[in-house]
Structure formats: C-alpha cells, structure tokens
Design an enzyme around this catalytic site. Sequence first.
Site, PDB file in Angstrom:
ATOM      1  N   GLN A 115      48.142  44.337  41.160  1.00 30.79           N
ATOM      2  CA  GLN A 115      48.193  43.527  39.936  1.00 30.79           C
ATOM      3  C   GLN A 115      48.837  44.294  38.777  1.00 30.79           C
ATOM      4  O   GLN A 115      49.463  43.690  37.895  1.00 30.79           O
ATOM      5  CB  GLN A 115      46.781  43.087  39.520  1.00 30.79           C
ATOM      6  CG  GLN A 115      46.115  42.107  40.467  1.00 30.79           C
ATOM      7  CD  GLN A 115      45.246  42.811  41.499  1.00 30.79           C
ATOM      8  OE1 GLN A 115      45.445  43.995  41.783  1.00 30.79           O
ATOM      9  NE2 GLN A 115      44.300  42.095  42.053  1.00 30.79           N
ATOM     10  N   ARG A 153      40.248  25.024  44.350  1.00 32.53           N
ATOM     11  CA  ARG A 153      39.819  26.428  44.500  1.00 32.53           C
ATOM     12  C   ARG A 153      38.312  26.479  44.252  1.00 32.53           C
ATOM     13  O   ARG A 153      37.868  26.821  43.150  1.00 32.53           O
ATOM     14  CB  ARG A 153      40.588  27.320  43.514  1.00 32.53           C
ATOM     15  CG  ARG A 153      40.552  28.775  43.955  1.00 32.53           C
ATOM     16  CD  ARG A 153      41.503  29.666  43.193  1.00 32.53           C
ATOM     17  NE  ARG A 153      41.131  31.048  43.427  1.00 32.53           N
ATOM     18  CZ  ARG A 153      41.564  32.081  42.723  1.00 32.53           C
ATOM     19  NH1 ARG A 153      42.425  31.899  41.739  1.00 32.53           N
ATOM     20  NH2 ARG A 153      41.153  33.303  42.983  1.00 32.53           N
ATOM     21  N   ASN A 162      34.351  45.744  37.460  1.00 34.36           N
ATOM     22  CA  ASN A 162      35.760  45.412  37.239  1.00 34.36           C
ATOM     23  C   ASN A 162      36.533  45.825  38.486  1.00 34.36           C
ATOM     24  O   ASN A 162      35.973  46.358  39.447  1.00 34.36           O
ATOM     25  CB  ASN A 162      36.290  46.134  35.987  1.00 34.36           C
ATOM     26  CG  ASN A 162      37.675  45.651  35.584  1.00 34.36           C
ATOM     27  OD1 ASN A 162      37.941  44.446  35.588  1.00 34.36           O
ATOM     28  ND2 ASN A 162      38.571  46.563  35.262  1.00 34.36           N
ATOM     29  N   LYS A 163      37.823  45.571  38.483  1.00 35.36           N
ATOM     30  CA  LYS A 163      38.689  45.839  39.635  1.00 35.36           C
ATOM     31  C   LYS A 163      38.431  47.227  40.221  1.00 35.36           C
ATOM     32  O   LYS A 163      38.226  48.190  39.493  1.00 35.36           O
ATOM     33  CB  LYS A 163      40.150  45.731  39.186  1.00 35.36           C
ATOM     34  CG  LYS A 163      41.172  45.822  40.307  1.00 35.36           C
ATOM     35  CD  LYS A 163      41.009  44.745  41.354  1.00 35.36           C
ATOM     36  CE  LYS A 163      41.104  43.360  40.745  1.00 35.36           C
ATOM     37  NZ  LYS A 163      40.555  42.300  41.606  1.00 35.36           N
ATOM     38  N   ARG A 218      46.665  31.911  38.093  1.00 36.39           N
ATOM     39  CA  ARG A 218      45.536  32.780  38.422  1.00 36.39           C
ATOM     40  C   ARG A 218      44.972  33.357  37.124  1.00 36.39           C
ATOM     41  O   ARG A 218      45.592  33.270  36.067  1.00 36.39           O
ATOM     42  CB  ARG A 218      45.934  33.892  39.385  1.00 36.39           C
ATOM     43  CG  ARG A 218      47.022  34.784  38.848  1.00 36.39           C
ATOM     44  CD  ARG A 218      47.012  36.171  39.414  1.00 36.39           C
ATOM     45  NE  ARG A 218      46.005  37.002  38.757  1.00 36.39           N
ATOM     46  CZ  ARG A 218      46.143  37.483  37.509  1.00 36.39           C
ATOM     47  NH1 ARG A 218      47.194  37.193  36.770  1.00 36.39           N
ATOM     48  NH2 ARG A 218      45.204  38.240  36.987  1.00 36.39           N
ATOM     49  N   GLY A 219      43.798  33.986  37.232  1.00 32.74           N
ATOM     50  CA  GLY A 219      43.104  34.479  36.055  1.00 32.74           C
ATOM     51  C   GLY A 219      42.086  33.421  35.657  1.00 32.74           C
ATOM     52  O   GLY A 219      42.455  32.268  35.441  1.00 32.74           O
ATOM     53  N   ALA A 220      40.811  33.824  35.570  1.00 35.46           N
ATOM     54  CA  ALA A 220      39.739  32.843  35.348  1.00 35.46           C
ATOM     55  C   ALA A 220      40.001  31.947  34.135  1.00 35.46           C
ATOM     56  O   ALA A 220      39.948  30.713  34.256  1.00 35.46           O
ATOM     57  CB  ALA A 220      38.394  33.568  35.227  1.00 35.46           C
ATOM     58  N   ASP A 231      35.056  41.935  34.923  1.00 37.33           N
ATOM     59  CA  ASP A 231      34.628  40.696  35.561  1.00 37.33           C
ATOM     60  C   ASP A 231      33.228  40.316  35.137  1.00 37.33           C
ATOM     61  O   ASP A 231      32.915  39.138  34.991  1.00 37.33           O
ATOM     62  CB  ASP A 231      34.719  40.842  37.082  1.00 37.33           C
ATOM     63  CG  ASP A 231      36.163  40.834  37.535  1.00 37.33           C
ATOM     64  OD1 ASP A 231      36.788  41.906  37.527  1.00 37.33           O
ATOM     65  OD2 ASP A 231      36.674  39.746  37.843  1.00 37.33           O
TER      66      ASP A 231
END
Lengths: 358, 358
Positions: free
Chosen positions: B207, B100, B258-259, B57-59, B248
């Site tokens: 996270q 994905r 962002n988150k 995971r993680g772009a 993001d």
Amino acid sequence: MEKYMEAGATVVQSVRLDDEKDVLIILDQTLLPNEKKFLEIHKIEDLWEAIHSLRVRGAPAIGIAAGYGAYLGIKDCDAATYEELYEAFKKVKTYLGSSRPTAVNLFWALDRMEARLKREEGKAIEQIKTSLREEAEKIRIEDEKVCEAIGNYALSLLEPGWGILTHCNAGTIATAKYGTALAPIYLGHAKGYDFKVYADETRPLLQGARLTAWELKEAGVDVTLICDNMASIVMKEGRIQAVLVGCDRVAANGDVANKIGTSGVAIMAKHYQIPFYVCAPLSTIDMNCSDGEKIHIELRSDEEITSKWYEKPMAPAGVKAYNPCFDVTDHGLITAIITEKGIAYPPYHESLSTMFNK
Amino acid sequence: MEKYMEAGATVVQSVRLDDEKDVLIILDQTLLPNEKKFLEIHKIEDLWEAIHSLRVRGAPAIGIAAGYGAYLGIKDCDAATYEELYEAFKKVKTYLGSSRPTAVNLFWALDRMEARLKREEGKAIEQIKTSLREEAEKIRIEDEKVCEAIGNYALSLLEPGWGILTHCNAGTIATAKYGTALAPIYLGHAKGYDFKVYADETRPLLQGARLTAWELKEAGVDVTLICDNMASIVMKEGRIQAVLVGCDRVAANGDVANKIGTSGVAIMAKHYQIPFYVCAPLSTIDMNCSDGEKIHIELRSDEEITSKWYEKPMAPAGVKAYNPCFDVTDHGLITAIITEKGIAYPPYHESLSTMFNK
C-alpha cells in the site's frame, strides 16, 4: 560427531569437485527457489559464465569456485615445462578474474592458487597439477571447518525447541557448507534440536525468501517465511528466543555492517529482550576499522525496489526511492559475536582482539 | 484557510459527486500506481462492481461511495408514493450491502441514508430524493472535516522542512479528502512546509508503494519510497523527525492496531528518540476495548507473501509462511494520538475519554 556427519548428507553444498569425474559441480542459484539444478562445469568458460551470471554467489562460495577453476583451467594443458604451465595458469587467472571484478574472494583464491603453484616449482608437471587440485580442496575444507566451528560455538548458546529469527542469507549455499548464521541451525537439526526458524524475506532482493527458506526447507528444517515488517509481531508473540545473522564486516568496536534491515531487527530484539547474535568469520572482522561510522554504505538502483521481480511496476513512474544495500548495527545492540575461534562478548574492542591471538 | 483551498485543488479526491452530471466519480484504485483513471458511475450495478472489485477502498471512502450509491439507486425511480420509494430504497440497500459484506462503513452509511429517508416521510417524492442527495454529501463533507481537523492538530506538532516517515496508506484516497496520517502533510504542503516524506512500501500488499507514494507524488509532495526494513537506517541517518501513521482500532489504554509492521516502526522511533504519532478519528477509538490484547489479529493467505505481484513465485513451493495483517503497537511507544477533537497524550485511558466529551 557422527550425527553431524549424518546431517552433512542433507545440507546442500553449492560448490564441490566430483572426485570420479574430476569436474566441478555447482548449484545454479539463479534458478532458486523454483528449481534445484546442479551444473557440471568442465571448462573455465562455463565457470566464467556461472560466476558472472551469479549462478555461484556468496563470497566464500565464489572463492571456492575460483580455486577449483584455477585447477580445471590447467589440468588438461599440455605444458612440458614449469614455465609453460605457469604461463597457462596466468591466462586462466586473468580470465577468471574478469568474471566478477568486484568479488574480493575471487582474487584472494586465485592469488592463493598462484602462491601454491610457485611453491611447487621444480616438481613434475603432473605432480604440480595434483597439488593445485589439493590446494583448491583445502580452500573448500578450510571454509567448511570455519563454518562448522562457528556453528558449534553458536549452538552452545541455543536450546532445543527455540524459535530463531534470521535475516538475509548467511547459509550453506553461500559457503562451502553450513553457512555462518545458519550453521548452528543445521548442526542443531542433526542433533534433534527441533528449531522453529523464521526467515525474513529480506527486501528488495528477497534473499530470505529465495535462498534461506529454500535451503532450510531442503534440509528438513522447520522454516516459516515472514515479511521483514513482521519481525516485531513474531517476537512479541513469544515465537522467537534468539536472532542469528551473518555479517559483511565487523569493526573493531563491534559495530556490524550487514544486509539492510539488520539494525532494525537488532533494535526490536533488544526491545523484546531477545538475544541478538552475529556470526562472523575472522576474515570479516576488520580491526583497522575503528567503528561503523567508517563503513561505506553502498546505494543500489531504485528499480530494485520499484519494479524488480514484479509483473508490472508497483510504484508510480518516476517516484524517488532510497536503496541502501547495508546498514550498521550498533555494538550496543549485539549480545555476542560468534567467530570460529570462540564467542566474543562486550566490550568488543577487547574480546575481538583476543580472537586473533588464539 | 485560503491556502488550504488552494492545496485542496491538488489533493486527489477518490469519491465525489459530479454536480452538473449528477453522477458519481470514482478513482479506480486497482489501476494504481500505473494509471490514474476516474470512473463515471451512473448505475448502482457499476458501483456494486467497483466496491466488490476494490476499485474503491479505504473504510471512509467505501462509506461515502455507499451513501452516494443509495441516492443514485433511487433518484430516477418512478415511485409515486413514499411507500413505493421506500420499497425501492430497501432493494438498493440490500443490493449494495452485498457488494462487500465485511465492510462496516458500507452498512453504517446505508443505515444512515435509511434513517434520513424515514425522517423525510410525508414530503414530496422529489424533495425526498434531494434530501438523500444532501445526506450523501453530508457524509462526505463530515469525513473531510474530520480529516482536516486531524490534519491541523497534527500539523501543530510538526515543523517546516521535517522528514516524516509513514507506513501503509492513511491518505486522501482512502477518505473523503486529505486522509488521516497524510492530512498534516497535505495541509503543511499548502503552507510551504516542504516536508520530506519517506513511505514504507508496506509488504506484502504494498500500500505504501502503490498508494501512498502515488498520491503524495500526485500532489507534488517530496516523497521517497523505501523498503520496510530501511526505516532504521533513515532514522539513524537523521532523515526522520517524526513518524505519522493511521490506525484501524485504538483501545481505551491507547494500544493501537494498525497495518502489520507499525509496531516495529514505533520501537525503532523510540530507540532513535523520534516522536511517533497515531492519527485516529474518534470512530476508530473503542473505549469498550480495554487494551490491545483484546484485539483479534486477522491472518491472511501465504500466497500474498510467496507469489502475489511476482512474475513467478519468489519462495520455494510449499514453504510455510505467516501473514498477520495487523499488529498492535503498545501505548508506551506512542508519543500522542491525534483525533479530530484534539491531541491525546499519555495516560491515554484518561486523555482519550476526554476527547469524547468535547
């Protein structure tokens, strides 16, 4: 007033005496939010267990339960004299006091019951027992009146249709009825105010998710659960017109100790220019405590953050955690402090003093 | 530089090629924080499953894995001609792209691999395969360089011994190495900066608890896990000298998506006069997006708040929840935005533009 009474029917009462059966009825809060179960408490052994296991929680609710417990403990005793009755009472008091030795309201209520017993010396045994029942009822009714008064004062600051954010649980199940921060919600709900309440889940113990969301939903209030870190976005989106929180302790300058996270909510409310109200019975205001710096912050176990509630630990084994139970909200962030005697505005060292002289 | 190399040895790399075995090594992030297990990926079917199941995971990490995957998918094929090899590649690309479909970096990396393949037309088959291996390595190395550059710029703003708060995971395991917000922590750690990092657990997906606390602890960094609602108290107690977060998407005016919870942390940091830094690769800065109002906020399922991770639901059945995945932090709350090309200060519409011309 009639409407309040109607509302009363839908607001959960977590501790009360069943008049006909003469038994104590307690909501088992350990089963929330998944099950609504009331326990019939016939014996003080069962009450001891209920207090010890946190089936009853919330400082006022514990005090009320202890008052009734003192009555339950002596009502069937076969004492022939005042001295025998007093001996029996002392045993009950010591026993119930051991159920949760850190709960201040437990001892406050038991002391009050003992004081009443002493005032009854010389009367007939049955008459004394009835007086103790009456005293226990008084403790409950007084708490309900305090909550209702706070609720009405707070409601005067709110308007129909408002979005209201609350943190932790300062609700009906922690008190005789209505709660403190949630009292205006219930009273307004009965008047058709149509509030939209946002409940912070309140990590790590999740009182907002388990208790606040449950009791508001139970009463038919429009409640939406959010994570604590969503308070900013719901404020920014214009969903919130007021924040209402309870408190554990208020200092003379208006600094407020309350559940961890409260101070962050207050800072965000100020940023978004949303009023931030603290609902505080006079019993929580300590004029001998000059400011929040003097308030000791309890630290609790890491495990509450790293693994409690979870199927498996959600943090790496052995990682450090920091788990303060409360924080202090600076008085400069608080729009008003609402007591059962009225609404205190800054400067608080003046306005809070006047509340004690009303 | 030597010290960084030393540090490198202790910083987890979540995606890399094993040179000797010529296989892909992936950290299975679904097992964190309870188990550290690396998977040997020999076949693209296994990579498909790893991407689909969020083991990677993680772009940036997904992009890197896809680059290596494109190479793995054709390295053993028995194509005799360029056309046959290209046919085989197209099948691999389509297949991996389906693992994905919403991951932008997945397609970005596969397109880049295809472009390289096209540039190699006319060369020997074995030579082309080697070139694709090289291109996949380049994707990883470039990402590492970006992270390292951000880390060095950010580190220039920090001092040894500082307490640093971070939110969510913008760390090494989401990238080639170092991460974005955590890059200065790792680089400083190698220089003996002795940071005290506070990681917000970051509800509802945790996270911070599962990933950030894990990877920092793994690297020997002093990390303390807190609940999101404890950010205010750790700031008030003087434990925090800077906040570092990833992002993001950054708008042209410096607004940052962002988150969820990031904007609240920024408001608290401003209140306590603590610098709030956003670490943003140029790839996340969208100069065609004028401001944060234009950024769509994804809503996710209620269940993530009410029951995910828990042994049993922690909110009443059927209660409403509101679960926005991101929030937008106003540019006025951000002290600086740190890119691989330098540090942008307000006014951001000017300073961010200059970053693209360096």
